[in-house]
Design an enzyme around this catalytic site. Structure first.
Site, PDB file in Angstrom:
ATOM      1  N   ASN A   9     -14.832 -18.455 -41.693  1.00 44.58           N
ATOM      2  CA  ASN A   9     -14.420 -19.855 -41.611  1.00 44.58           C
ATOM      3  C   ASN A   9     -15.648 -20.649 -41.175  1.00 44.58           C
ATOM      4  O   ASN A   9     -16.037 -20.585 -40.015  1.00 44.58           O
ATOM      5  CB  ASN A   9     -13.276 -19.998 -40.592  1.00 44.58           C
ATOM      6  CG  ASN A   9     -12.872 -21.449 -40.363  1.00 44.58           C
ATOM      7  OD1 ASN A   9     -13.344 -22.349 -41.072  1.00 44.58           O
ATOM      8  ND2 ASN A   9     -12.015 -21.678 -39.378  1.00 44.58           N
ATOM      9  N   LYS A  11     -15.946 -23.709 -40.816  1.00 46.00           N
ATOM     10  CA  LYS A  11     -15.587 -24.943 -40.094  1.00 46.00           C
ATOM     11  C   LYS A  11     -16.438 -26.092 -40.654  1.00 46.00           C
ATOM     12  O   LYS A  11     -16.739 -26.080 -41.842  1.00 46.00           O
ATOM     13  CB  LYS A  11     -15.748 -24.752 -38.582  1.00 46.00           C
ATOM     14  CG  LYS A  11     -14.983 -23.492 -38.109  1.00 46.00           C
ATOM     15  CD  LYS A  11     -14.797 -23.406 -36.632  1.00 46.00           C
ATOM     16  CE  LYS A  11     -13.997 -22.149 -36.309  1.00 46.00           C
ATOM     17  NZ  LYS A  11     -13.701 -21.985 -34.897  1.00 46.00           N
ATOM     18  N   HIS A  98      -4.898 -23.908 -38.511  1.00 48.24           N
ATOM     19  CA  HIS A  98      -5.922 -23.480 -37.543  1.00 48.24           C
ATOM     20  C   HIS A  98      -5.694 -24.246 -36.242  1.00 48.24           C
ATOM     21  O   HIS A  98      -5.289 -25.405 -36.265  1.00 48.24           O
ATOM     22  CB  HIS A  98      -7.318 -23.758 -38.105  1.00 48.24           C
ATOM     23  CG  HIS A  98      -8.393 -23.099 -37.295  1.00 48.24           C
ATOM     24  ND1 HIS A  98      -8.846 -23.636 -36.107  1.00 48.24           N
ATOM     25  CD2 HIS A  98      -9.063 -21.931 -37.469  1.00 48.24           C
ATOM     26  CE1 HIS A  98      -9.760 -22.811 -35.602  1.00 48.24           C
ATOM     27  NE2 HIS A  98      -9.912 -21.784 -36.403  1.00 48.24           N
ATOM     28  N   GLU A 100      -7.634 -25.673 -34.372  1.00 53.69           N
ATOM     29  CA  GLU A 100      -8.372 -26.948 -34.314  1.00 53.69           C
ATOM     30  C   GLU A 100      -7.611 -28.039 -35.062  1.00 53.69           C
ATOM     31  O   GLU A 100      -7.634 -29.208 -34.672  1.00 53.69           O
ATOM     32  CB  GLU A 100      -9.793 -26.746 -34.868  1.00 53.69           C
ATOM     33  CG  GLU A 100     -10.643 -25.935 -33.889  1.00 53.69           C
ATOM     34  CD  GLU A 100     -11.721 -25.071 -34.533  1.00 53.69           C
ATOM     35  OE1 GLU A 100     -12.095 -25.307 -35.700  1.00 53.69           O
ATOM     36  OE2 GLU A 100     -12.191 -24.132 -33.843  1.00 53.69           O
ATOM     37  N   GLU A 170      -5.031 -15.967 -33.819  1.00 52.92           N
ATOM     38  CA  GLU A 170      -6.255 -16.423 -33.166  1.00 52.92           C
ATOM     39  C   GLU A 170      -5.908 -16.997 -31.797  1.00 52.92           C
ATOM     40  O   GLU A 170      -5.524 -18.178 -31.696  1.00 52.92           O
ATOM     41  CB  GLU A 170      -6.932 -17.514 -34.003  1.00 52.92           C
ATOM     42  CG  GLU A 170      -7.346 -17.081 -35.389  1.00 52.92           C
ATOM     43  CD  GLU A 170      -8.490 -17.933 -35.949  1.00 52.92           C
ATOM     44  OE1 GLU A 170      -9.527 -17.363 -36.270  1.00 52.92           O
ATOM     45  OE2 GLU A 170      -8.348 -19.169 -36.025  1.00 52.92           O
ATOM     46  N   GLY A 176     -14.505 -19.395 -30.307  1.00 52.07           N
ATOM     47  CA  GLY A 176     -15.777 -20.036 -30.006  1.00 52.07           C
ATOM     48  C   GLY A 176     -16.192 -19.934 -28.548  1.00 52.07           C
ATOM     49  O   GLY A 176     -17.106 -20.626 -28.109  1.00 52.07           O
ATOM     50  N   SER A 216     -13.971 -15.027 -31.657  1.00 53.18           N
ATOM     51  CA  SER A 216     -15.204 -14.378 -31.181  1.00 53.18           C
ATOM     52  C   SER A 216     -15.369 -12.949 -31.704  1.00 53.18           C
ATOM     53  O   SER A 216     -15.840 -12.079 -30.982  1.00 53.18           O
ATOM     54  CB  SER A 216     -15.281 -14.415 -29.652  1.00 53.18           C
ATOM     55  OG  SER A 216     -15.331 -15.762 -29.201  1.00 53.18           O
TER      56      SER A 216
HETATM   57  P1  13P Z   1     -15.175 -17.860 -33.624  1.00 53.27           P
HETATM   58  O1  13P Z   1     -15.357 -16.580 -34.401  1.00 53.27           O
HETATM   59  O2  13P Z   1     -16.398 -18.716 -33.663  1.00 53.27           O
HETATM   60  O3  13P Z   1     -14.648 -17.621 -32.254  1.00 53.27           O
HETATM   61  O4  13P Z   1     -14.054 -18.702 -34.411  1.00 53.27           O
HETATM   62  C1  13P Z   1     -12.862 -18.092 -34.735  1.00 53.27           C
HETATM   63  C2  13P Z   1     -12.124 -19.001 -35.630  1.00 53.27           C
HETATM   64  O5  13P Z   1     -11.673 -20.051 -35.217  1.00 53.27           O
HETATM   65  C3  13P Z   1     -11.975 -18.607 -37.029  1.00 53.27           C
HETATM   66  O6  13P Z   1     -11.050 -19.410 -37.682  1.00 53.27           O
END
Ligand code: 13P
Length: 253
Positions: A9, A11, A98, A100, A170, A176, A216
């Site tokens: 992803n 982002k 997601h 976010e 997740e 992150g 992560s």
């Molecule tokens: P990270 O791998 O950067 O923690 O992000 C995970 C994520 O949100 C994947 O959609």
């Protein structure tokens, strides 16, 4: 057996040139290092869909996806991108829900259920994200909380449609942050979600649905997480922006 999937992803990262370079590196390593048996997905920002798809070309086993879609089919929704458009550019997947999107753009389960339906109607495979906050984890109510997200977002689907969905667990506190859920924590949740799905749709469908872990995931913890019985792959943020790390995660599977 559920399909094994490692999905990146991106982002809101990568200019055109950066995205092209990253994709070329991933495709080259994937081919040179003879990777197989895992479906690799690059979930890219909308403008990258077409160029990334072109770069992948005929490489088998690598697919493109988007990170969101509109809940509407078409029309006067300035700035939105429809599931049908995404599919028409050759994408196979779309991330929906997601954390976010849920927290920064106030997307709730009702809206997400609409997005899942429209994605499926357009021929896309939704990667439906769920996961609990740190507060909920610390209160010990994470399992009912995440089960509820699945019920609200997905359980209106027919069995036939549900069978096409991919789920990504997740935990928000692991995204992150460099803090990963332990492989036992991931397994506990994935197994609870599979049982929840079995209660709604039956054991056969539950046994086939891919449940990915995200938060992560890195080359040094991927193998442990991916070795768990109910973990069928990963959804990777930061580490998917580095070709070597992303490929090493795929290879650790
Ligand atoms: P990270 O791998 O950067 O923690 O992000 C995970 C994520 O949100 C994947 O959609």
């Amino acid at each position: 057996m559920p399909k094994k999937i490692i999905a990146g992803n991106w982002k809101m990262n990568m200019t055109f040139d950066e995205g092209q370079k990253l994709t070329s590196e991933i495709v080259n390593m994937y081919q040179d290092e003879s990777i197989s048996g895992v479906e690799v997905v690059l979930n890219v920002p909308f403008p990258h869909l077409m160029p990334v798809k072109k770069l992948i070309g005929k490489a088998q086993g690598i697919e493109v996806g988007a990170q969101n879609c509109s809940d509407q089919a078409s029309g006067a929704y300035t700035g939105e991108v429809s599931a049908q458009m995404i599919a028409s550019f050759g994408a196979k997947y779309v991330i929906i829900g997601h954390s976010e999107r849920r927290s920064l753009f106030q997307e709730d389960n009702d809206l997400l259920a609409k997005k899942v339906k429209i994605a499926l109607d357009s021929g896309l495979t939704p990667i439906f994200c769920c996961g609990e906050s740190l507060e909920i984890r610390e209160a010990g109510t994470h399992i009912p909380n995440v089960k509820f997200q699945l019920t609200q977002g997905l359980f209106d689907l027919s069995a036939e449609n549900f069978a096409k969905v991919v789920i990504a667990y997740e935990p928000i506190w692991a995204i992150g942050t460099g803090k990963t859920a332990s492989s036992d924590q991931a397994q506990e949740m994935h197994s609870a979600l599979r049982k929840h799905i079995a209660a709604q749709y039956g054991k056969e469908i539950a046994a086939e649905v891919s449940i990915l872990y995200g938060g992560s995931m890195k080359p040094d913890n991927a193998q442990d997480l991916l070795s768990k019985k109910d973990v069928d792959g990963g959804l990777i943020g930061g580490a998917s922006l580095k070709s070597r790390d992303f490929i090493d995660i795929i290879k650790s599977y």
